[in-house]
Design an enzyme around this catalytic site. Sequence first.
Site, PDB file in Angstrom:
ATOM      1  CB  ALA A 150      -3.202   7.726   4.204  1.00 50.96           C
ATOM      2  CG  HIS A 170      -1.234  12.142  -4.546  1.00 47.16           C
ATOM      3  ND1 HIS A 170      -2.179  12.603  -4.191  1.00 47.16           N
ATOM      4  CD2 HIS A 170      -1.480  10.895  -3.469  1.00 47.16           C
ATOM      5  CE1 HIS A 170      -2.807  12.153  -3.143  1.00 47.16           C
ATOM      6  NE2 HIS A 170      -2.247  11.255  -2.750  1.00 47.16           N
ATOM      7  CB  SER A 175       2.960  16.983  -5.189  1.00 47.50           C
ATOM      8  OG  SER A 175       2.909  15.438  -4.941  1.00 47.50           O
ATOM      9  N   GLY A 183      10.096  11.518  -4.834  1.00 46.33           N
ATOM     10  CA  GLY A 183      11.441  10.714  -5.174  1.00 46.33           C
ATOM     11  C   GLY A 183      12.792  11.606  -4.686  1.00 46.33           C
ATOM     12  CB  VAL A 184      13.209  14.089  -2.041  1.00 51.95           C
ATOM     13  CG1 VAL A 184      14.139  14.604  -1.393  1.00 51.95           C
ATOM     14  CG2 VAL A 184      12.620  15.131  -3.006  1.00 51.95           C
ATOM     15  NE  ARG A 185      12.343   7.640  -2.093  1.00 52.63           N
ATOM     16  CZ  ARG A 185      11.241   8.574  -2.267  1.00 52.63           C
ATOM     17  NH1 ARG A 185      11.344   9.675  -1.646  1.00 52.63           N
ATOM     18  NH2 ARG A 185      10.287   8.102  -2.771  1.00 52.63           N
ATOM     19  CG  LEU A 238      -8.679  20.618   3.296  1.00 54.60           C
ATOM     20  CD1 LEU A 238     -10.292  21.030   4.254  1.00 54.60           C
ATOM     21  CD2 LEU A 238      -7.713  21.501   3.730  1.00 54.60           C
ATOM     22  CE1 TYR A 289      -3.055   3.114   0.508  1.00 54.54           C
ATOM     23  CE2 TYR A 289      -1.825   3.385   2.493  1.00 54.54           C
ATOM     24  CZ  TYR A 289      -2.490   3.959   1.555  1.00 54.54           C
ATOM     25  OH  TYR A 289      -3.257   5.279   1.786  1.00 54.54           O
ATOM     26  NE  ARG A 294      -0.051   6.665  -2.511  1.00 58.81           N
ATOM     27  CZ  ARG A 294      -0.017   5.377  -1.792  1.00 58.81           C
ATOM     28  NH1 ARG A 294       1.221   4.588  -2.118  1.00 58.81           N
ATOM     29  NH2 ARG A 294      -0.920   5.034  -1.061  1.00 58.81           N
TER      30      ARG A 294
HETATM   31  C1  LIG Z   1       1.084   5.784   1.631  1.00 56.43           C
HETATM   32  C2  LIG Z   1       0.833   7.102   1.016  1.00 56.43           C
HETATM   33  C3  LIG Z   1      -0.326   7.891   1.665  1.00 56.43           C
HETATM   34  C4  LIG Z   1      -0.461   9.156   0.792  1.00 56.43           C
HETATM   35  N1  LIG Z   1      -1.559   9.726   1.428  1.00 56.43           N
HETATM   36  C5  LIG Z   1      -1.580  11.091   0.968  1.00 56.43           C
HETATM   37  C6  LIG Z   1      -2.763  11.808   1.625  1.00 56.43           C
HETATM   38  O1  LIG Z   1      -3.711  11.405   2.197  1.00 56.43           O
HETATM   39  N2  LIG Z   1      -3.034  13.107   0.934  1.00 56.43           N
HETATM   40  C7  LIG Z   1      -2.174  13.436  -0.066  1.00 56.43           C
HETATM   41  O2  LIG Z   1      -2.364  14.821  -0.318  1.00 56.43           O
HETATM   42  N3  LIG Z   1      -1.056  13.156  -0.384  1.00 56.43           N
HETATM   43  C8  LIG Z   1      -0.831  11.803  -0.073  1.00 56.43           C
HETATM   44  N4  LIG Z   1       0.242  11.088  -0.334  1.00 56.43           N
HETATM   45  C9  LIG Z   1       1.207  11.585  -1.358  1.00 56.43           C
HETATM   46  C10 LIG Z   1       2.333  12.273  -0.602  1.00 56.43           C
HETATM   47  O3  LIG Z   1       1.911  13.231   0.203  1.00 56.43           O
HETATM   48  C11 LIG Z   1       3.478  12.640  -1.382  1.00 56.43           C
HETATM   49  O4  LIG Z   1       2.764  13.559  -2.447  1.00 56.43           O
HETATM   50  C12 LIG Z   1       4.331  11.679  -1.928  1.00 56.43           C
HETATM   51  O5  LIG Z   1       4.330  10.322  -1.135  1.00 56.43           O
HETATM   52  C13 LIG Z   1       5.698  12.218  -2.208  1.00 56.43           C
HETATM   53  O6  LIG Z   1       6.317  11.153  -2.954  1.00 56.43           O
HETATM   54  P1  LIG Z   1       7.584  10.120  -2.093  1.00 56.43           P
HETATM   55  O7  LIG Z   1       6.744   9.167  -1.406  1.00 56.43           O
HETATM   56  O8  LIG Z   1       8.362   9.768  -3.609  1.00 56.43           O
HETATM   57  O9  LIG Z   1       8.402  11.103  -1.109  1.00 56.43           O
HETATM   58  C14 LIG Z   1       0.384   9.788   0.057  1.00 56.43           C
HETATM   59  C15 LIG Z   1       1.671   9.014  -0.412  1.00 56.43           C
HETATM   60  C16 LIG Z   1       1.742   7.799   0.248  1.00 56.43           C
HETATM   61  C17 LIG Z   1       2.968   6.917  -0.305  1.00 56.43           C
HETATM   62  O1  LIG Z   2      -3.140   6.778  -0.487  1.00 57.60           O
HETATM   63  C1  LIG Z   2      -3.151   7.889  -1.120  1.00 57.60           C
HETATM   64  O2  LIG Z   2      -2.166   8.249  -1.720  1.00 57.60           O
HETATM   65  C2  LIG Z   2      -4.123   8.668  -0.775  1.00 57.60           C
HETATM   66  O3  LIG Z   2      -3.862  10.034  -0.909  1.00 57.60           O
HETATM   67  C3  LIG Z   2      -5.074   8.411   0.189  1.00 57.60           C
HETATM   68  C4  LIG Z   2      -6.173   9.178  -0.049  1.00 57.60           C
HETATM   69  C5  LIG Z   2      -7.619   8.955   0.649  1.00 57.60           C
HETATM   70  C6  LIG Z   2      -7.488   7.908   1.684  1.00 57.60           C
HETATM   71  C7  LIG Z   2      -6.068   7.408   2.017  1.00 57.60           C
HETATM   72  C8  LIG Z   2      -5.328   7.735   1.331  1.00 57.60           C
END
Ligand SMILES: Cc1cc2nc3c(=O)[nH]c(=O)nc-3n(C[C@H](O)[C@H](O)[C@H](O)COP(=O)(O)O)c2cc1C
Ligand SMILES: O=C(O)C(=O)c1ccccc1
Length: 356
Positions: A76, A249, A247, A282-284, A130, A21, A252
């Site tokens: 999350a 995301h 971003s 992607g920042v590592r 949000l 996940y 995702r």
């Molecule tokens: C498990 C997971 C859950 C995430 N949930 C959210 C979220 O609820 N809201 C949101 O704006 N971004 C969410 N993101 C995106 C992150 O805020 C972020 O944009 C992204 O992880 C950055 O990339 P990186 O994982 O390569 O550092 C989620 C990312 C991951 C991996």
């Molecule tokens: O998993 C995610 O990337 C995410 O943004 C998210 C959105 C809603 C509920 C849980 C996670």
Amino acid sequence: MTLRELHERARKTLDPVVYDYVAGGAGEERVLAANERAFDDYALLPRVLRGSAVRDTAVDLPGAPRTAPVFVAPTAFHRLVHPDGELATARAAAAEGAVLVTGTAATTAVREVVAAAREAAPDPAVWFQLYPHPRGEVTAALVRRAEDAGCTALVLTVDSPVFGRHARDLRNGFTDLPPGYAAENMRDLPGAPPGGLLDIPMSPEAGWAHLAELVRGTALPVLVKGVLHPDDARQAVEHGAAGIIVSNHGGRQSDAVPAAVDCLPALVDAVAGRVPVLLDGGVRRGSDVAVALALGARAVGLGRPVVWGLAAEGEAGVRRVLATLRDEYDHTLALCGGRRNADLTADMVVAKGGAR
Ligand SMILES: Cc1cc2nc3c(=O)[nH]c(=O)nc-3n(C[C@H](O)[C@H](O)[C@H](O)COP(=O)(O)O)c2cc1C
Ligand SMILES: O=C(O)C(=O)c1ccccc1
């Protein structure tokens, strides 16, 4: 211990479904891979003999004066990977002087998250993320909750009009939180029965008016997260955004967009200094931070690495991730002959020319 080693430990510790996940991305995970690979294709041209013995890497962000240039992006469900969940993340971020973005999908209520941050530092910066909600009164209630808790900025995520399609989760049948966990901020909102939960909303009908309404309805600065097109960055500023977070995301949502850092220069141009531009994806390593700052980002966010630190070692693991990145970035800055972040300039970033 390096970030890579923490990731490996987390992988061994976690239930494989939970690991997938967090680690996974949308579709064929092309964007997930591209975010990291894009950084591999940039090199830094150092400047020499500029006197870089005393360095200062703090930055000013909305609702976060003099903070670390690396922040915790919203991710999350922290209780799924560690029993201390968001409380551990909050203490670690505060202790390391980094902004924590907590949000709608946290498994700990925002009031408790901010309280935990305050145990670790006198003036921590916690932002609340949000999604645009189809019903304005739900957004308003979430905003009041974040304000009352003591959050210092809001982050509106705009790259998720619909849920992303994560192939690993579909394969694993991971579609919701397991019993015993909840998105606690979604409890007791207008339209829910007492003590009941609303679903985390996605709002394909949302428009710029939603941003303007959010900005009007709060005294907190509002950052817009998930912008990739320069015209959208301009629109966001015109509708009152106090900052832009470039971003995708973490790969995702759409699996057809460019790597986040490849979008950065055009957005920095479009915003033209009116508000800070932040980046995640992607920042590592410290040199990735340096590349992003040189290309005009004010700060960069970490998503998955923070979750790996939390899974592997709880609060100490998150601290380790943030401290390692800060230390690596400081070292890179010194090697580039820099004393301040502003000493890193776009002319110092060159493409390695590797084919992606
Ligand atoms: C498990 C997971 C859950 C995430 N949930 C959210 C979220 O609820 N809201 C949101 O704006 N971004 C969410 N993101 C995106 C992150 O805020 C972020 O944009 C992204 O992880 C950055 O990339 P990186 O994982 O390569 O550092 C989620 C990312 C991951 C991996
Ligand atoms: O998993 C995610 O990337 C995410 O943004 C998210 C959105 C809603 C509920 C849980 C996670």
